[in-house]
Scaffold this motif. Structure first.
Motif, mmCIF file in Angstrom:
data_model
loop_
_atom_site.group_PDB
_atom_site.id
_atom_site.type_symbol
_atom_site.label_atom_id
_atom_site.label_comp_id
_atom_site.label_asym_id
_atom_site.label_seq_id
_atom_site.Cartn_x
_atom_site.Cartn_y
_atom_site.Cartn_z
ATOM 1 N N LEU A 162 -19.436 27.738 30.728
ATOM 2 C CA LEU A 162 -19.058 26.658 31.635
ATOM 3 C C LEU A 162 -19.956 26.740 32.863
ATOM 4 O O LEU A 162 -20.047 27.798 33.501
ATOM 5 N N SER A 163 -20.627 25.656 33.188
ATOM 6 C CA SER A 163 -21.487 25.620 34.371
ATOM 7 C C SER A 163 -21.131 24.397 35.204
ATOM 8 O O SER A 163 -20.873 23.318 34.664
ATOM 9 N N ALA A 164 -21.117 24.582 36.516
ATOM 10 C CA ALA A 164 -20.664 23.523 37.419
ATOM 11 C C ALA A 164 -21.802 23.022 38.300
ATOM 12 O O ALA A 164 -22.588 23.815 38.819
ATOM 13 N N LYS A 165 -21.866 21.711 38.454
ATOM 14 C CA LYS A 165 -22.842 21.121 39.371
ATOM 15 C C LYS A 165 -22.333 21.159 40.813
ATOM 16 O O LYS A 165 -23.126 21.154 41.751
ATOM 17 N N ASP A 166 -21.006 21.160 40.982
ATOM 18 C CA ASP A 166 -20.390 21.135 42.308
ATOM 19 C C ASP A 166 -19.326 22.227 42.404
ATOM 20 O O ASP A 166 -18.982 22.870 41.410
ATOM 21 N N ASP A 167 -18.791 22.406 43.605
ATOM 22 C CA ASP A 167 -17.701 23.361 43.800
ATOM 23 C C ASP A 167 -16.481 22.951 42.984
ATOM 24 O O ASP A 167 -16.109 21.772 42.948
ATOM 25 N N ILE A 168 -15.856 23.931 42.343
ATOM 26 C CA ILE A 168 -14.575 23.721 41.667
ATOM 27 C C ILE A 168 -13.672 24.881 42.056
ATOM 28 O O ILE A 168 -14.013 26.046 41.824
ATOM 29 N N THR A 169 -12.544 24.568 42.660
ATOM 30 C CA THR A 169 -11.608 25.604 43.091
ATOM 31 C C THR A 169 -10.239 25.329 42.482
ATOM 32 O O THR A 169 -10.011 24.292 41.862
ATOM 33 N N GLY A 170 -9.333 26.265 42.684
ATOM 34 C CA GLY A 170 -7.983 26.101 42.158
ATOM 35 C C GLY A 170 -7.883 26.574 40.723
ATOM 36 O O GLY A 170 -8.867 26.592 39.981
ATOM 37 N N ARG A 171 -6.670 26.959 40.332
ATOM 38 C CA ARG A 171 -6.450 27.482 38.981
ATOM 39 C C ARG A 171 -5.509 26.607 38.161
ATOM 40 O O ARG A 171 -5.278 26.891 36.990
ATOM 41 N N ASP A 172 -4.970 25.564 38.759
ATOM 42 C CA ASP A 172 -3.941 24.778 38.090
ATOM 43 C C ASP A 172 -4.551 23.680 37.225
ATOM 44 O O ASP A 172 -4.336 22.486 37.442
ATOM 45 N N TRP A 173 -5.354 24.077 36.246
ATOM 46 C CA TRP A 173 -5.956 23.135 35.311
ATOM 47 C C TRP A 173 -6.296 23.878 34.027
ATOM 48 O O TRP A 173 -6.347 25.107 34.001
ATOM 49 N N ALA A 174 -6.518 23.134 32.976
ATOM 50 C CA ALA A 174 -6.834 23.746 31.685
ATOM 51 C C ALA A 174 -7.716 22.806 30.878
ATOM 52 O O ALA A 174 -7.684 21.585 31.058
ATOM 53 N N ILE A 175 -8.511 23.397 29.999
ATOM 54 C CA ILE A 175 -9.367 22.643 29.081
ATOM 55 C C ILE A 175 -8.814 22.828 27.671
ATOM 56 O O ILE A 175 -8.566 23.956 27.236
ATOM 57 N N PHE A 176 -8.627 21.726 26.966
ATOM 58 C CA PHE A 176 -8.146 21.761 25.587
ATOM 59 C C PHE A 176 -9.260 21.278 24.660
ATOM 60 O O PHE A 176 -9.986 20.334 24.987
ATOM 61 N N PHE A 177 -9.383 21.936 23.501
ATOM 62 C CA PHE A 177 -10.438 21.547 22.560
ATOM 63 C C PHE A 177 -10.038 21.921 21.142
ATOM 64 O O PHE A 177 -9.139 22.741 20.918
ATOM 65 N N SER A 178 -10.730 21.307 20.195
ATOM 66 C CA SER A 178 -10.471 21.552 18.779
ATOM 67 C C SER A 178 -11.397 22.644 18.267
ATOM 68 O O SER A 178 -12.611 22.595 18.466
ATOM 69 N N GLN A 179 -10.801 23.636 17.615
ATOM 70 C CA GLN A 179 -11.534 24.748 17.005
ATOM 71 C C GLN A 179 -10.951 24.920 15.609
ATOM 72 O O GLN A 179 -9.784 25.277 15.466
ATOM 73 N N VAL A 180 -11.738 24.625 14.569
ATOM 74 C CA VAL A 180 -11.192 24.529 13.216
ATOM 75 C C VAL A 180 -10.507 25.820 12.791
ATOM 76 O O VAL A 180 -9.368 25.813 12.326
#
Length: 216
Positions: free
Chosen positions: A78-96
């Motif tokens: 994961l690489s960010a172009k801008d500042d990202i703070t906070g922990r109250d988020w999640a990424i969901f994805f499909s993994q067979v």
């Protein structure tokens, strides 16, 4: 103060409190939505299959191993172009195939159900600085011999906000060929690391150049 004045003051206070209570969630929702929007636009995902293994253990830097008939070692960066703070988020994805082992201090990667997986910041997450990269290493029970098996459309979700797809995980259409591409998937290359069934496997990889030579 008359009874009418007292009643009027109490009524006004009640209305003010009710309005204030109704507006508070909207402020939170706007803030949460801003976070989701920033992540989807700023965060880039890269999925890399490091090595497919046959009849030998897959291993991670933290010492975790998986021993099975087949497995593969992978990485999500994961690489960010801008500042990202906070922990109250999640990424969901499909993994067979489900993830078996994970190595990351700042993120957890868990199998939810079926093919659904979740990446979420841990208490050790320190946020992203512009240009910063963080990698989640993992082992999967199974193998990936084609990029078609790796899914697009990773999405970000948090409370009180509409989930959105991370931009660079969306399918793109190549202008020249008209074919669908997945920019977040790193090309699977290297016959020895990915396609040989064992060290004694001498089967040539059926690349375009090999097939051309064979058809002469």
């Amino acid at each position: 103060m008359t009874a009418r004045s007292i009643f009027g003051a109490l009524f006004a206070a009640f209305i003010f409190a009710a309005c204030s209570g109704g507006n508070a969630p909207e402020t939170h929702e706007d803030s949460a939505q801003d976070l989701v929007d920033r992540i989807t636009q700023s965060l880039d995902i890269t999925y890399r299959v490091a090595a497919n293994k046959n009849n030998e253990p897959c291993a991670l830097a933290n010492g975790a191993e998986y021993v099975g008939a087949v497995c593969y070692e992978g990485e999500i960066t994961l690489s960010a172009k801008d500042d990202i703070t906070g922990r109250d988020w999640a990424i969901f994805f499909s993994q067979v195939e489900p993830v078996a082992e994970v190595h990351s201090d700042e993120f957890e990667l868990v199998h939810i159900n079926g093919d659904l997986h979740r990446i979420q910041p841990t208490d050790a997450f320190r946020g992203f600085q512009p240009g910063e990269e963080k990698t989640v290493s993992f082992i999967v029970r199974g193998q990936v011999l084609t990029e078609a098996k790796l899914m697009p459309n990773y999405y970000v979700a948090t409370k009180n906000a509409q989930a959105k797809i991370i931009n660079n995980t969306k399918i793109k259409i190549d202008d020249e060929t008209g074919l669908a591409t997945k920019p977040h998937i790193k090309a699977i290359t290297g016959a020895d690391e990915h396609f040989k069934r064992s060290k004694n496997d001498l089967t040539p990889l059926a690349t375009a150049s090999y097939l051309f030579e064979q058809s002469k």
